[in-house]
Design an enzyme around this catalytic site. Structure first.
Site, short mmCIF file in Angstrom:
data_model
loop_
_atom_site.label_atom_id
_atom_site.label_comp_id
_atom_site.label_asym_id
_atom_site.label_seq_id
_atom_site.Cartn_x
_atom_site.Cartn_y
_atom_site.Cartn_z
N CYS A 135 12.77 -1.01 23.85
CA CYS A 135 12.97 -2.40 24.25
C CYS A 135 11.61 -3.10 24.34
CB CYS A 135 13.69 -2.45 25.60
SG CYS A 135 13.87 -4.12 26.25
N ASP A 154 15.91 2.75 23.63
CA ASP A 154 17.29 2.38 23.32
C ASP A 154 17.79 3.36 22.28
OD1 ASP A 154 17.63 0.08 24.97
OD2 ASP A 154 16.40 -1.07 23.57
N ARG A 163 23.41 -0.88 27.72
CA ARG A 163 22.29 -1.18 28.63
C ARG A 163 22.80 -2.25 29.58
NH1 ARG A 163 16.43 -1.72 28.46
NH2 ARG A 163 16.41 0.01 27.01
N GLY A 164 22.80 -1.98 30.86
CA GLY A 164 23.31 -2.94 31.84
C GLY A 164 24.80 -3.19 31.68
#
Length: 85
Positions: free
Chosen positions: A3, A10, A71-72
């Site tokens: 990232c 990632d 992610r998140g």
């Protein structure tokens, strides 16, 4: 890839569909693995792969999809294609 904001890795699986001149599979794998050290957002990584493989190999058909780990809580699975037919 990493990232560009947080520098965290990632992870993704790739799916490629290719029709065109013969490709050296070992070279293609080395190229894909080189993205482990690449700074870029998911979409830009897939776009870059499409552009560079197209320039190098001159395919008739090329499809690339990245299946990135969430992610998140957000799934991002960019898809790019080129069809010269």
């Amino acid at each position: 890839s990493n990232c560009p904001v947080t520098n965290q890795p990632d992870w993704a699986s790739l799916q490629l569909s290719y029709i065109g001149p013969k490709i050296n599979h070992e070279s293609l794998l080395r190229y894909i693995i080189s993205y482990r050290n690449h700074q870029g957002f998911h979409e830009n990584c897939i776009e870059g792969m499409l552009v560079q493989i197209t320039q190098q190999c001159k395919p008739v058909l090329l499809e690339i999809q990245g299946f990135f780990l969430p992610r998140g809580g957000i799934d991002i699975n960019p898809y790019r294609s080129l069809n010269v037919k």
